[in-house]
Each structure stands twice: as structure tokens, then as C-alpha cells.
Scaffold this motif. Structure first.
Motif, mmCIF file in Angstrom:
data_model
loop_
_atom_site.group_PDB
_atom_site.id
_atom_site.type_symbol
_atom_site.label_atom_id
_atom_site.label_comp_id
_atom_site.label_asym_id
_atom_site.label_seq_id
_atom_site.Cartn_x
_atom_site.Cartn_y
_atom_site.Cartn_z
ATOM 1 N N GLN A 154 54.719 -58.220 43.785
ATOM 2 C CA GLN A 154 55.795 -57.391 43.708
ATOM 3 C C GLN A 154 57.162 -57.798 43.337
ATOM 4 O O GLN A 154 57.962 -57.154 42.816
ATOM 5 C CB GLN A 154 55.857 -56.755 45.272
ATOM 6 C CG GLN A 154 54.521 -56.135 45.671
ATOM 7 C CD GLN A 154 54.402 -54.731 44.885
ATOM 8 O OE1 GLN A 154 55.281 -54.114 44.246
ATOM 9 N NE2 GLN A 154 53.025 -54.555 44.588
ATOM 10 N N THR A 155 57.414 -58.972 43.888
ATOM 11 C CA THR A 155 58.966 -59.756 43.574
ATOM 12 C C THR A 155 58.970 -59.824 42.111
ATOM 13 O O THR A 155 60.076 -59.593 41.449
ATOM 14 C CB THR A 155 59.135 -60.942 44.108
ATOM 15 O OG1 THR A 155 59.156 -60.788 45.701
ATOM 16 C CG2 THR A 155 60.370 -61.716 43.648
ATOM 17 N N LEU A 156 57.710 -60.305 41.358
ATOM 18 C CA LEU A 156 57.910 -60.263 39.967
ATOM 19 C C LEU A 156 58.106 -59.079 39.108
ATOM 20 O O LEU A 156 58.601 -58.748 38.103
ATOM 21 C CB LEU A 156 56.324 -61.113 39.473
ATOM 22 C CG LEU A 156 56.327 -62.542 39.814
ATOM 23 C CD1 LEU A 156 55.071 -63.222 39.460
ATOM 24 C CD2 LEU A 156 57.374 -63.327 38.905
ATOM 25 N N SER B 72 59.394 -56.336 40.192
ATOM 26 C CA SER B 72 60.866 -55.843 40.290
ATOM 27 C C SER B 72 61.915 -56.420 39.697
ATOM 28 O O SER B 72 63.021 -56.052 39.759
ATOM 29 C CB SER B 72 61.111 -55.838 41.907
ATOM 30 O OG SER B 72 61.340 -57.287 42.409
ATOM 31 N N LEU B 73 61.526 -57.754 38.799
ATOM 32 C CA LEU B 73 62.613 -58.411 37.905
ATOM 33 C C LEU B 73 62.950 -57.325 36.690
ATOM 34 O O LEU B 73 61.992 -56.713 36.071
ATOM 35 C CB LEU B 73 62.084 -59.445 37.432
ATOM 36 C CG LEU B 73 61.696 -60.652 38.705
ATOM 37 C CD1 LEU B 73 61.121 -62.012 37.902
ATOM 38 C CD2 LEU B 73 62.929 -61.207 39.142
ATOM 39 N N THR C 245 50.899 -62.626 51.258
ATOM 40 C CA THR C 245 51.877 -63.303 50.553
ATOM 41 C C THR C 245 51.990 -63.320 49.292
ATOM 42 O O THR C 245 52.963 -63.230 48.577
ATOM 43 C CB THR C 245 51.861 -64.771 50.969
ATOM 44 O OG1 THR C 245 51.953 -64.993 52.441
ATOM 45 C CG2 THR C 245 53.042 -65.723 50.695
ATOM 46 N N GLN C 246 50.845 -63.368 48.755
ATOM 47 C CA GLN C 246 50.602 -63.324 46.965
ATOM 48 C C GLN C 246 51.127 -61.976 46.672
ATOM 49 O O GLN C 246 51.535 -61.739 45.595
ATOM 50 C CB GLN C 246 49.058 -63.659 46.691
ATOM 51 C CG GLN C 246 49.008 -63.559 45.217
ATOM 52 C CD GLN C 246 49.594 -64.629 44.313
ATOM 53 O OE1 GLN C 246 50.207 -65.595 45.044
ATOM 54 N NE2 GLN C 246 50.001 -64.566 43.396
ATOM 55 N N ASN C 247 50.803 -61.070 47.432
ATOM 56 C CA ASN C 247 51.140 -59.521 46.999
ATOM 57 C C ASN C 247 52.681 -59.462 46.906
ATOM 58 O O ASN C 247 52.954 -58.744 46.007
ATOM 59 C CB ASN C 247 50.403 -58.531 48.123
ATOM 60 C CG ASN C 247 50.692 -57.115 47.629
ATOM 61 O OD1 ASN C 247 50.472 -56.622 46.693
ATOM 62 N ND2 ASN C 247 51.358 -56.405 48.511
ATOM 63 N N GLN C 248 53.151 -60.131 47.760
ATOM 64 C CA GLN C 248 54.889 -59.960 48.014
ATOM 65 C C GLN C 248 55.301 -60.792 46.814
ATOM 66 O O GLN C 248 56.339 -60.277 46.222
ATOM 67 C CB GLN C 248 55.088 -60.541 49.230
ATOM 68 C CG GLN C 248 54.996 -59.709 50.401
ATOM 69 C CD GLN C 248 55.366 -60.549 51.978
ATOM 70 O OE1 GLN C 248 55.326 -61.653 51.876
ATOM 71 N NE2 GLN C 248 55.295 -59.731 52.810
ATOM 72 N N VAL C 249 54.703 -61.715 46.200
ATOM 73 C CA VAL C 249 54.960 -62.595 45.122
ATOM 74 C C VAL C 249 54.860 -61.636 43.869
ATOM 75 O O VAL C 249 55.755 -61.516 42.994
ATOM 76 C CB VAL C 249 54.499 -63.833 45.084
ATOM 77 C CG1 VAL C 249 54.474 -64.623 43.781
ATOM 78 C CG2 VAL C 249 54.599 -64.749 46.091
#
Length: 414
Positions: A409-411, A413-414, A403-407
Motif C-alpha cells: 500500500q505504501t508503494l 501511494s507513491l 505487514t507485507q500488505n502495508q508495504v
């Protein structure tokens, strides 16, 4: 990045927990094994002196604070080996293992080629040795060397018998003749031993000489191996007389001596003291009610037994037994502080305290049960359930990392 570290600490703790339970399960059938539990503690970052977190403290993960050993009692199961010993209660066996002193609960013992009591790893069981059937009071490896029990010459015996009060008195002046049953009323035979262990037959003969309202008198003669002494009596001066009262109890002298005896095999001369205390003179058939003698022949070790207090007894072919040693037990103020050494052994540490050694059943130590072993105290049912819980904890921490890895990756991609 602290979330990754927090989840990683959870993974490490869960992995350690799985290892501990895996070790417990692997030793579920190991005699004397004691299980362990992984105990966890949370971790927090140190705050700067004089300040406090704005939103309260947030933990940075977990750690395994200790792997605690559990010394609860294991089940005791019977075996066919008389040297197998189970401890019922607290305490440890003490061993000499390659010159080092170690401790353990595995009581599967056997004798090695030198007669030492050892376990499967070759550790010599330490206790109190015995010499000639007497405990020495010292301490050292227990060794069974007295496989032959030396003979003991018969020196005394006790005869408790009833002499029939309705017997016919032997005629006055009739000399005693062991080959003529008309010269005595009753006889009985027992086995006695000389100093070399040879057995001999001692026969005592009883002749009623007179009877009155004051009680009967019986003369006692003897023969050894079918030969009478020069005096033909219990004492060298002639036959011994047993005087009974009108109630059938002995009212006079109740003891005498057979001998002195000499033996053709070169054994030391013997004198055997006989005691007739407790004999009676009732109107009932003559019979021997009790008979004991203190001699015995040569005996070979045939079996071993261990009593609850730890005394090792040797059983011999001549019916005798002798003390061959004493198994001692050792306890510690804090046994959880012991360090595992492998092979079911523990060694003391500063945390465990000094060893306290004593006889089983004393000072809070457990008692021993022979022909039995203490099974592992691992509860397989609870371990398997805990294994599932630990697996779920491992998966949950792995999910936290995901889950932290997904967070992250989201940051990115901004």
C-alpha cells in the motif's frame, strides 16, 4: 508477491499442525490410540544451473513434510472384563474386518452371537484356533464354541497317606466287611467318574494284618457306591498288600487296580489304577496327605482368561480348564509407515514392510495383560502447550501478510 506466498505456506503449515494436535486431543480417551506429530521442512527456490544467488538463498516458506505417528507405549489400566487385553510392548492385534485384514492396538473384546471374539467395530480377532483343547497351528478368526467340556472317565489315581503304625492288627481269619469297622483300621473316600460323567464314591479300606521288625503289612480293599466287587479287593485275585519297611516306607508293590467296574447307567466299563507311592507307616494318626484322580464330570464354560503368552483358557464348572485359542501379535519393520483406516485400524503399506506375526513374548513382540486396556498415548499437558505455540505461529504468519500488505500500500501511494 513471494512474501505473501511464504507467509501463506506458514499459515497452511500452522493450520495442519493445529489439526493434528486437535485430533490428538480429541482422541485422548480413545483406547489404543496413537498420537501423531506434524513435522515441517523449509522450502527454497531452485537455482539456475551454474549460477548462485548474489546475496545468498532466501527461503520461500515451509511445508509439512510428514505427519509422523508415535507408537510409544500408553498407560495400562485395569478393567473388569476378562476379554479386555492390553499389549505391553510392540505389536498389533490382527483383525478380519469385513473380509479385509487390518491391525490395531485396541484390545476391548467381547463375544458376538456366533462366539467370535470381536471388537466394538465388529472386527474378528485373528489368532490360532484350538480343537479339543489343542492348538491347531493354523490362523483364523478366534471363535469360542466349546462351551461344554465332555466328561472323562477316571482311569488312575494317586493316594499318599500315612497308616498308623500303632494300630491293632485285625485278627487272623477275620473276613473283611465294609459295614463292620472292626474288620479294618482305616478308610477314605474319593469321587470317581464314569465315561458319561456320572460321579461315584470309591472307598478304600486298610486292614493291618501283621507287624514285625521288618515292617508292617496292610491289606487294601475297596467298594464303589457302597458295593464291593466279587473279589472284595484292589485286584481280582483278592486284596492288595502294602508292605512297609522298618523305617515306615513302602518296600514292595505300591500300585494296584480297582475293577473291572461296570456301571448301571450304561457307561463304558472302567478299571482304575491306584498308586500308593509315597505313603508311609509312621506312629502317627492315619491320614490322607495327598489325593489326585484324572477323571471329571461334564463342565459348562463359566469364565475365560488370557495368559501373557496369548493363550485363551476356558474355565469350566467342573473345575477343569482347556485351551480355546491363541491370540497372536503382528509387528512391522517400520510401523510409522502404516496407514490409518479409522476405527483404530491400520493397514500396511510399502513403507511399513510386510507383517511379521508370532506369539506374544517371542521375536521382540510384547506380552499381553488380560482384564486391562492400553490407554491413548496422548500427553494432554504437552499437547495443550504445543497448541499455544502453534496458535502463535499462525498469528505470526498472519502478521507477516498484514505487514507485507502495508508495504504494498505504501508503494502504491507513491
Amino acid at each position: 508477491m513471494s512474501t505473501f506466498q511464504t507467509a501463506l505456506s506458514g499459515l497452511k503449515a500452522a493450520s495442519t499442525d493445529l489439526q493434528v494436535m486437535g485430533n490428538n486431543i480429541a482422541n485422548a480417551n480413545t483406547v489404543g490410540f496413537k498420537s501423531s506429530n506434524a513435522e515441517f521442512a523449509d522450502m527454497y527456490a531452485a537455482a539456475v544451473a551454474g549460477t548462485s544467488p548474489q546475496y545468498g538463498q532466501v527461503g520461500i516458506g515451509t511445508t509439512v513434510s510428514t505427519v509422523a505417528q508415535q507408537f510409544s507405549q500408553g498407560n495400562i489400566s485395569a478393567t473388569s472384563n476378562p476379554l479386555d487385553v492390553a499389549i505391553n510392548g510392540s505389536g498389533f492385534f490382527q483383525f478380519d474386518y469385513n473380509g479385509a485384514t487390518v491391525y490395531g492396538r485396541n484390545g476391548q473384546f467381547q463375544l458376538d452371537q456366533n462366539g467370535y471374539v470381536v471388537d466394538a467395530s465388529g472386527g474378528k480377532l485373528i489368532g490360532t484356533p484350538a480343537v479339543s483343547g489343542v492348538l491347531t497351528g493354523g490362523s483364523g478368526p478366534l471363535q469360542i464354541t466349546e462351551t461344554t467340556l465332555a466328561p472323562k472317565a477316571t482311569a488312575s489315581g494317586t493316594l499318599g497317606l500315612n497308616l498308623n503304625a500303632s494300630s491293632t492288627p485285625i485278627g487272623s481269619g477275620t473276613p473283611f466287611n465294609m459295614n463292620d469297622p472292626t474288620t479294618y483300621n482305616y478308610s477314605t473316600t474319593t469321587t470317581v467318574y464314569d465315561s458319561l460323567g456320572a460321579s461315584h464314591l470309591l472307598t478304600t479300606y486298610y486292614a493291618l494284618t501283621s507287624g514285625s521288625t521288618d515292617g508292617q503289612k496292610w491289606d487294601v480293599y475297596y467298594s464303589v457306591d457302597g458295593t464291593t466287587s466279587s473279589g472284595s479287593g484292589i485286584t481280582s485275585g483278592g486284596p492288595m498288600t502294602l508292605q512297609f519297611s522298618s523305617t515306615g516306607a513302602i518296600s514292595g508293590t505300591a500300585s494296584g487296580a480297582v475293577g473291572p467296574l461296570s456301571w448301571a447307567d450304561g457307561a463304558s466299563g472302567s478299571t482304575i489304577a491306584l498308586n500308593f507311592a509315597g505313603s508311609t507307616n509312621y506312629n502317627a494318626p492315619s491320614v490322607v496327605n495327598s489325593l489326585t484322580t484324572d477323571g471329571y464330570g461334564v463342565g459348562q464354560l463359566s469364565n475365560l482368561s488370557i495368559d501373557p503368552s496369548g493363550v485363551i483358557f476356558g474355565r469350566y464348572t467342573n473345575g477343569q480348564s482347556a485351551k480355546l485359542g491363541l491370540i497372536t501379535l503382528t509387528n512391522f519393520k517400520a510401523p510409522q509407515g502404516l496407514q490409518r483406516l479409522g476405527n483404530n485400524y491400520f493397514v500396511p503399506t510399502y513403507a511399513s514392510g510386510l507383517p511379521l506375526t508370532g506369539q506374544p513374548g517371542a521375536g521382540g513382540l510384547g506380552v499381553l495383560q488380560s482384564s486391562a486396556v492400553e490407554e491413548s498415548n496422548v500427553d494432554l499437558s504437552s499437547q495443550l502447550v504445543n497448541l499455544i505455540v502453534a496458535q502463535q505461529a499462525y498469528q505470526a504468519n498472519a502478521q507477516t501478510i498484514k505487514t507485507q500488505n502495508q508495504v504494498v500500500q505504501t508503494l502504491l501511494s507513491l
